[in-house]
Design a protein around this motif. Structure first.
Motif, PDB file in Angstrom:
ATOM      1  N   ARG A  62     -24.805 -27.611  83.139  1.00 21.56           N
ATOM      2  CA  ARG A  62     -25.431 -26.403  83.213  1.00 21.56           C
ATOM      3  C   ARG A  62     -24.283 -25.577  83.500  1.00 21.56           C
ATOM      4  O   ARG A  62     -23.614 -25.752  84.539  1.00 21.56           O
ATOM      5  CB  ARG A  62     -26.484 -26.238  84.035  1.00 21.56           C
ATOM      6  N   ILE A  63     -24.013 -24.477  82.932  1.00 17.26           N
ATOM      7  CA  ILE A  63     -23.122 -23.382  83.135  1.00 17.26           C
ATOM      8  C   ILE A  63     -23.929 -22.085  83.204  1.00 17.26           C
ATOM      9  O   ILE A  63     -24.804 -21.675  82.388  1.00 17.26           O
ATOM     10  CB  ILE A  63     -22.074 -23.147  82.089  1.00 17.26           C
ATOM     11  N   SER A  64     -23.623 -21.286  84.148  1.00 17.82           N
ATOM     12  CA  SER A  64     -24.099 -19.953  84.118  1.00 17.82           C
ATOM     13  C   SER A  64     -22.854 -18.999  84.648  1.00 17.82           C
ATOM     14  O   SER A  64     -22.151 -19.318  85.466  1.00 17.82           O
ATOM     15  CB  SER A  64     -25.368 -20.067  85.227  1.00 17.82           C
ATOM     16  N   GLY A  65     -23.374 -17.586  84.319  1.00 20.55           N
ATOM     17  CA  GLY A  65     -22.188 -16.795  84.524  1.00 20.55           C
ATOM     18  C   GLY A  65     -22.340 -15.485  83.968  1.00 20.55           C
ATOM     19  O   GLY A  65     -23.654 -15.113  83.278  1.00 20.55           O
ATOM     20  N   GLU A  66     -21.444 -14.658  83.650  1.00 19.92           N
ATOM     21  CA  GLU A  66     -21.288 -13.446  82.959  1.00 19.92           C
ATOM     22  C   GLU A  66     -20.600 -13.534  81.550  1.00 19.92           C
ATOM     23  O   GLU A  66     -19.839 -14.164  81.265  1.00 19.92           O
ATOM     24  CB  GLU A  66     -20.595 -12.472  83.994  1.00 19.92           C
ATOM     25  N   LEU A  67     -20.862 -12.602  80.834  1.00 20.43           N
ATOM     26  CA  LEU A  67     -20.513 -12.410  79.314  1.00 20.43           C
ATOM     27  C   LEU A  67     -19.978 -10.924  79.570  1.00 20.43           C
ATOM     28  O   LEU A  67     -20.500 -10.075  79.429  1.00 20.43           O
ATOM     29  CB  LEU A  67     -21.391 -12.825  78.492  1.00 20.43           C
ATOM     30  N   SER A  68     -18.586 -11.010  78.871  1.00 20.37           N
ATOM     31  CA  SER A  68     -17.974  -9.551  78.671  1.00 20.37           C
ATOM     32  C   SER A  68     -18.079  -9.497  77.031  1.00 20.37           C
ATOM     33  O   SER A  68     -17.327 -10.311  76.244  1.00 20.37           O
ATOM     34  CB  SER A  68     -16.690  -9.363  79.224  1.00 20.37           C
ATOM     35  N   MET A  69     -18.583  -8.368  76.606  1.00 15.97           N
ATOM     36  CA  MET A  69     -18.390  -8.200  75.073  1.00 15.97           C
ATOM     37  C   MET A  69     -17.867  -6.938  74.830  1.00 15.97           C
ATOM     38  O   MET A  69     -17.966  -5.984  73.695  1.00 15.97           O
ATOM     39  CB  MET A  69     -19.918  -8.183  74.565  1.00 15.97           C
ATOM     40  N   ALA A  70     -16.648  -6.637  75.383  1.00 16.02           N
ATOM     41  CA  ALA A  70     -15.743  -5.462  75.520  1.00 16.02           C
ATOM     42  C   ALA A  70     -16.584  -4.176  75.127  1.00 16.02           C
ATOM     43  O   ALA A  70     -17.187  -3.774  76.125  1.00 16.02           O
ATOM     44  CB  ALA A  70     -14.722  -5.693  73.962  1.00 16.02           C
ATOM     45  N   GLU A  71     -16.520  -3.494  74.157  1.00 12.74           N
ATOM     46  CA  GLU A  71     -17.174  -2.330  73.959  1.00 12.74           C
ATOM     47  C   GLU A  71     -18.741  -2.278  74.031  1.00 12.74           C
ATOM     48  O   GLU A  71     -19.557  -1.217  74.023  1.00 12.74           O
ATOM     49  CB  GLU A  71     -16.760  -1.711  72.480  1.00 12.74           C
ATOM     50  N   TYR A  72     -19.052  -3.366  73.664  1.00 10.92           N
ATOM     51  CA  TYR A  72     -20.669  -3.613  73.840  1.00 10.92           C
ATOM     52  C   TYR A  72     -21.230  -4.026  75.250  1.00 10.92           C
ATOM     53  O   TYR A  72     -22.274  -4.615  75.384  1.00 10.92           O
ATOM     54  CB  TYR A  72     -20.924  -4.867  72.800  1.00 10.92           C
ATOM     55  N   LEU A  73     -20.235  -4.083  76.218  1.00 13.44           N
ATOM     56  CA  LEU A  73     -20.634  -4.137  77.535  1.00 13.44           C
ATOM     57  C   LEU A  73     -20.749  -5.454  78.082  1.00 13.44           C
ATOM     58  O   LEU A  73     -20.305  -6.317  77.350  1.00 13.44           O
ATOM     59  CB  LEU A  73     -21.899  -3.325  77.919  1.00 13.44           C
ATOM     60  N   GLY A  74     -21.640  -5.952  78.804  1.00 13.84           N
ATOM     61  CA  GLY A  74     -21.750  -7.329  79.437  1.00 13.84           C
ATOM     62  C   GLY A  74     -23.360  -7.721  79.413  1.00 13.84           C
ATOM     63  O   GLY A  74     -24.028  -7.132  78.917  1.00 13.84           O
ATOM     64  N   ALA A  75     -23.447  -9.143  79.640  1.00 13.89           N
ATOM     65  CA  ALA A  75     -24.596  -9.619  79.635  1.00 13.89           C
ATOM     66  C   ALA A  75     -24.333 -10.960  80.745  1.00 13.89           C
ATOM     67  O   ALA A  75     -23.274 -11.151  81.190  1.00 13.89           O
ATOM     68  CB  ALA A  75     -24.954 -10.209  78.451  1.00 13.89           C
TER      69      ALA A  75
END
Length: 325
Positions: free
Chosen positions: A304-317
């Motif tokens: 299992r991996i968990s963390g943060e996602l950066s989508m540049a101009e579409y912000l984060g998740a």
């Protein structure tokens, strides 16, 4: 690269009109693109013209401009939902009227003077060199200041200063700069969107960071986990959730390669492993009208991996991944 005149000749022979995307260009009167054979030229309202960000301008053949107009409000075409409001239309008109009244040479002189002041201020730091380059061509016409130094001697890289300023108060957006000398690092500054007084603020902050550098990011650690396999992702956006994304990864030492499949397309993925921390990045260009930039960072524990996602101009998740194989 094929010039506009040649493109127009080839296209017109097949009865195909030519549209030039001049979004970030200065407005030329008479218009150079139309003179070279283009049928339409489109400008962004919120760039060089300094008009409303949500508006723009379309120039060229009357029948084609009228065809575009028919698809805009108040007509009931499919594009009515993306209409430019009356306020933006009038703001666009005012921006064009102001364009032909502005003293562009005086503006460039003011921008250059701001860069000279920043250069003078940062030059008090030993080992710092500066260079101002004036613009060429039509697009993004602004002088640029490049500030370079020996990263090892000053103990800081340009990217670290860029990130520190972006995350600081006040927030300052500048770019990292590179040199043909790998020992040199630096930043570049354009005054295009500055207001009076901003140059002093930038100089104050850059000098402060050069004299007292922020801590550099920690160097990568040897991998302690294996991220190889097929991973099913669950992404939680600001509004909504997706369970259709998948990563297929192979690991060689600290290096990751593979693919990232989303809702509609697949694209190559690359990444690294530092200790138990996993970073995977994928990018999809504007082939279908939009670009998608994903940077997944997370901690791997078992399957299992968990963390943060950066989508540049579409912000984060936030995201979690479960290893399927």
């Amino acid at each position: 690269m094929i010039d506009t005149k040649t493109v127009a000749e080839i296209a017109h022979a097949a009865d195909v009109p030519v549209l030039v995307d001049a979004a970030a260009e200065i407005l030329t009167i008479p218009n150079v693109h139309l003179e070279r054979g283009a049928d339409l030229v489109a400008y962004s309202g919120g760039k060089c013209l300094r008009g409303p960000q949500s508006a723009g301008m379309l120039l060229g053949r009357e029948d084609l401009v009228r065809a575009a107009w028919v698809h805009s409000a108040p007509h009931h075409g499919w594009a009515r939902g993306f209409k430019v409001g009356k306020e933006e239309a009038m703001g666009m008109l005012a921006a064009v009227e102001m364009w032909v009244q502005r003293d562009h040479d005086a503006e460039y002189a003011t921008w250059t003077s701001w860069l000279k002041n920043i250069a003078r201020r940062v030059s008090v730091v030993d080992g710092v060199s500066t260079k101002i380059v004036q613009p060429e061509g039509l697009s993004n016409r602004t002088p640029t200041l490049t500030i370079l130094w020996n990263a090892e001697k000053l103990g800081v890289k340009g990217r670290t200063i860029v990130d520190t300023l972006w995350n600081g108060e006040p927030r300052i957006a500048i770019n990292a700069a590179s040199s043909s000398d790998p020992a040199q690092s630096g930043v570049s500054i354009t005054p295009y969107m500055l207001e009076p007084g901003d140059a002093k603020t930038i100089a104050d902050e850059v000098v402060k960071l050069l004299k007292n550098p922020p801590s550099a990011p920690e160097p990568p650690k040897p991998p302690t986990v294996d991220a190889s396999g097929t991973w099913a992702l669950e992404i939680t956006y600001a509004a909504g959730k997706s369970t259709t994304h998948q990563l297929k990864l192979s690991q060689d030492g600290a290096k990751l390669t593979g693919t990232h499949s989303g809702d509609f397309v697949s694209r190559p993925a690359t990444g690294t492993v530092s200790g138990a921390e996993v970073t995977v990045r994928s990018f999809y260009g504007e082939e279908h009208g939009d670009s998608l930039d994903f940077t997944f960072t997370g901690t791997l524990d078992g399957d299992r991996i968990s963390g943060e996602l950066s989508m540049a101009e579409y912000l984060g998740a936030s995201w979690t991944a479960t290893r399927k194989s």
